[in-house]
Design an enzyme around this catalytic site. Structure first.
Site, PDB file in Angstrom:
ATOM      1  N   LEU A  73       0.803  -1.314   0.026  1.00  0.00           N
ATOM      2  CA  LEU A  73       0.054  -0.002  -0.074  1.00  0.00           C
ATOM      3  C   LEU A  73       0.857   1.203   0.135  1.00  0.00           C
ATOM      4  CD1 LEU A  73      -2.243  -2.184   1.128  1.00  0.00           C
ATOM      5  CD2 LEU A  73      -3.352  -0.341   2.345  1.00  0.00           C
ATOM      6  N   TYR A 145       1.351   9.779 -10.549  1.00  0.00           N
ATOM      7  CA  TYR A 145       0.662   8.909  -9.583  1.00  0.00           C
ATOM      8  C   TYR A 145      -0.053   7.862 -10.671  1.00  0.00           C
ATOM      9  CZ  TYR A 145      -2.843   6.957  -6.259  1.00  0.00           C
ATOM     10  OH  TYR A 145      -3.453   6.266  -5.389  1.00  0.00           O
ATOM     11  N   THR A 175     -11.792   6.254  -1.042  1.00  0.00           N
ATOM     12  CA  THR A 175     -12.173   5.722   0.070  1.00  0.00           C
ATOM     13  C   THR A 175     -11.842   6.850   1.100  1.00  0.00           C
ATOM     14  OG1 THR A 175     -11.522   3.661  -0.710  1.00  0.00           O
ATOM     15  CG2 THR A 175     -11.462   3.767   1.931  1.00  0.00           C
TER      16      THR A 175
HETATM   17  P1  NAD Z   1      -1.690   7.506   2.996  1.00  0.00           P
HETATM   18  O1  NAD Z   1      -0.846   8.241   2.306  1.00  0.00           O
HETATM   19  O2  NAD Z   1      -2.585   7.693   4.174  1.00  0.00           O
HETATM   20  O3  NAD Z   1      -0.757   6.110   3.149  1.00  0.00           O
HETATM   21  C1  NAD Z   1       0.133   5.704   2.325  1.00  0.00           C
HETATM   22  C2  NAD Z   1       1.351   5.270   3.397  1.00  0.00           C
HETATM   23  O4  NAD Z   1       2.467   4.769   2.262  1.00  0.00           O
HETATM   24  C3  NAD Z   1       1.770   6.527   4.253  1.00  0.00           C
HETATM   25  O5  NAD Z   1       1.875   6.098   5.542  1.00  0.00           O
HETATM   26  C4  NAD Z   1       3.076   6.606   3.796  1.00  0.00           C
HETATM   27  O6  NAD Z   1       4.005   7.259   4.748  1.00  0.00           O
HETATM   28  C5  NAD Z   1       3.585   5.321   3.213  1.00  0.00           C
HETATM   29  N1  NAD Z   1       4.795   5.623   2.290  1.00  0.00           N
HETATM   30  C6  NAD Z   1       4.717   6.211   0.959  1.00  0.00           C
HETATM   31  N2  NAD Z   1       5.855   6.034   0.481  1.00  0.00           N
HETATM   32  C7  NAD Z   1       6.449   5.166   0.965  1.00  0.00           C
HETATM   33  C8  NAD Z   1       7.747   4.539   0.948  1.00  0.00           C
HETATM   34  N3  NAD Z   1       8.644   4.826  -0.151  1.00  0.00           N
HETATM   35  N4  NAD Z   1       8.324   3.512   1.712  1.00  0.00           N
HETATM   36  C9  NAD Z   1       7.435   3.217   2.838  1.00  0.00           C
HETATM   37  N5  NAD Z   1       6.307   3.735   3.072  1.00  0.00           N
HETATM   38  C10 NAD Z   1       5.667   4.616   2.238  1.00  0.00           C
HETATM   39  O7  NAD Z   1      -2.875   6.813   1.793  1.00  0.00           O
HETATM   40  P2  NAD Z   1      -3.962   5.938   1.717  1.00  0.00           P
HETATM   41  O8  NAD Z   1      -5.026   6.603   1.172  1.00  0.00           O
HETATM   42  O9  NAD Z   1      -4.007   5.190   2.727  1.00  0.00           O
HETATM   43  O10 NAD Z   1      -3.614   4.942   0.424  1.00  0.00           O
HETATM   44  C11 NAD Z   1      -2.973   3.857   0.790  1.00  0.00           C
HETATM   45  C12 NAD Z   1      -2.932   3.033  -0.671  1.00  0.00           C
HETATM   46  O11 NAD Z   1      -4.046   2.908  -1.101  1.00  0.00           O
HETATM   47  C13 NAD Z   1      -1.873   3.827  -1.710  1.00  0.00           C
HETATM   48  O12 NAD Z   1      -1.255   2.925  -2.452  1.00  0.00           O
HETATM   49  C14 NAD Z   1      -2.885   4.323  -2.596  1.00  0.00           C
HETATM   50  O13 NAD Z   1      -2.382   4.698  -3.866  1.00  0.00           O
HETATM   51  C15 NAD Z   1      -3.988   3.478  -2.664  1.00  0.00           C
HETATM   52  N6  NAD Z   1      -5.523   4.234  -2.918  1.00  0.00           N
HETATM   53  C16 NAD Z   1      -5.966   4.645  -1.975  1.00  0.00           C
HETATM   54  C17 NAD Z   1      -7.260   5.453  -2.367  1.00  0.00           C
HETATM   55  C18 NAD Z   1      -8.315   6.306  -1.300  1.00  0.00           C
HETATM   56  O14 NAD Z   1      -9.179   6.965  -1.484  1.00  0.00           O
HETATM   57  N7  NAD Z   1      -7.651   6.242  -0.233  1.00  0.00           N
HETATM   58  C19 NAD Z   1      -7.825   5.253  -3.463  1.00  0.00           C
HETATM   59  C20 NAD Z   1      -7.062   4.434  -4.569  1.00  0.00           C
HETATM   60  C21 NAD Z   1      -5.809   3.941  -4.039  1.00  0.00           C
END
Ligand code: NAD
Ligand code: UDP
Length: 318
Positions: A73, A145, A175
């Site tokens: 994630l 992205y 989400t």
């Molecule tokens: P978020 O930013 O809260 O969580 C992402 C986490 O990844 C963070 O804790 C960040 O510190 C960590 N991270 C980023 N780069 C990193 C690296 N190089 N090494 C280690 N950790 C790293 O975002 P979220 O909303 O919880 O999203 C989580 C995943 O779900 C992402 O991959 C995102 O693309 C995907 N996603 C989320 C949504 C949404 O609506 N929330 C929609 C589509 C996809």
């Protein structure tokens, strides 16, 4: 099982860790905290089945002991975040996915990529089905992205075909829920924190663009079902209840007693005009569909922001 969650200190990742622990799994969360926070997982610290590794997954990953499954994630996810960290976003989608797939191969573990509706870009078919190849501008600001996730999907399938790795891809749609950052720039925390602080809600463009909002427990349930299934995906995980952003602003104003009204700001470049998942595949293959309605999900999220505090509510464009 012993499960690694990259991005485990983020919004969705922290809820996923909780859910996996509640089902008796051992969980290792890994995060470099670029957009996440240890506050999201502090309450898990005393749990003997939980551990945290502070690490950037674009560098070689070492995890001691066996791993049965890896959820990948890690990635900035809010448009404001990936615009602030464009190169880190490209690196975590490419190098980070390579490192986590390499770890899955080494440990003979299953692997799931958290992909996104953004692989469809500004979609030309509606609702979006998994067989749609998308409409993405590779050199636009969102390209960092979208293309990172599209590369990550291709790499995931290459490991599946070439190395026989047991891979899965979830395409997650918008989400929301507790543990989003009030200032992460996404529309749900933006409107809630604006309304709570009596700032006007900043609708971008004329607000006619649509989104479909899924509560985080539903998204996490979809991810866990996909892990437990024999299905590899890609599969859409999202709530098909679609609304315009203007309607959504009105909905937030109905639920929070506030002096705020709506103000209009420029629409960011390449902002998708419509978005709604077709979830027939998730329904058929995983028996999954969302169960939390927007009223309940939003009230829970509003309560979270009331308790944990919110910024001044200004938008990234102010
Ligand atoms: P978020 O930013 O809260 O969580 C992402 C986490 O990844 C963070 O804790 C960040 O510190 C960590 N991270 C980023 N780069 C990193 C690296 N190089 N090494 C280690 N950790 C790293 O975002 P979220 O909303 O919880 O999203 C989580 C995943 O779900 C992402 O991959 C995102 O693309 C995907 N996603 C989320 C949504 C949404 O609506 N929330 C929609 C589509 C996809
Ligand atoms: N949006 C808005 N006001 C804000 C933040 C976002 O009108 O303060 C709009 C944005 O232009 C987009 C939609 O809300 O059309 C969803 O934006 P978000 O950043 O949550 O995620 P996206 O779906 O664009 O990735």
């Amino acid at each position: 099982m012993r499960i690694l969650v990259t991005g485990g200190a983020g919004f969705i990742g922290s809820h996923l860790c909780e859910r996996l622990l509640s089902e008796g799994h051992e969980v290792v969360a890994m995060d470099n905290l670029i957009t996440g926070s240890t506050d999201n997982i502090a309450h898990l610290a005393g749990n003997g089945s939980f551990s945290f590794i502070h690490h950037d997954v674009t560098n070689y990953i070492f995890v001691q002991g066996k791993l049965d499954f890896i959820f990948h994630l890690a990635s900035p996810a809010s448009p404001a975040d990936y615009l602030a960290f464009p190169i880190q976003t490209l690196k975590v989608g490419s190098l980070g996915t390579h490192k986590t797939l390499g770890l899955a191969k080494e440990k003979n573990a299953g692997f799931m990529l958290a992909s996104t509706s953004e692989v469809y870009g500004d979609p030309l078919i509606h609702p979006q089905t998994e067989d749609y190849w998308g409409n993405v501008n590779p050199v636009g600001p969102r390209g960092v992205y979208d293309e990172a996730k599209r590369f990550a999907e291709a790499l995931t399938f290459a490991y599946r075909r070439f190395h026989g790795t047991n891979t899965k891809i979830a395409r997650i749609f918008n989400t929301y829920g507790p543990r989003m950052r009030a200032d992460d720039g996404r529309v749900v925390p933006a409107f809630i924190s604006q309304a709570l602080s009596d700032h006007d809600l900043t609708v971008f463009g004329d607000g006619s663009q649509t989104r479909s909002f899924c509560f985080v427990s539903d998204t996490v349930d979809g991810l866990v079902r996909l892990m437990m299934s024999n299905f590899e995906g890609p599969v859409n995980i999202g709530n098909p209840e679609e609304m315009t952003i203007r309607e959504f602003a009105g909905f937030v104003l109905e639920r929070i007693k506030t002096q705020s009204t709506i103000v209009y700001r420029d629409l960011p470049m390449d902002d998708p005009k419509i978005r709604k998942p077709d979830i027939s595949l998730a329904n058929e293959k995983l028996g999954w569909k969302p169960v939390v309605c927007l009223e309940t999900g939003l009230d829970t999220t509003i309560e979270y922001f009331r308790k944990t505090g919110y910024q001044t509510g200004t938008s990234r464009q102010d």
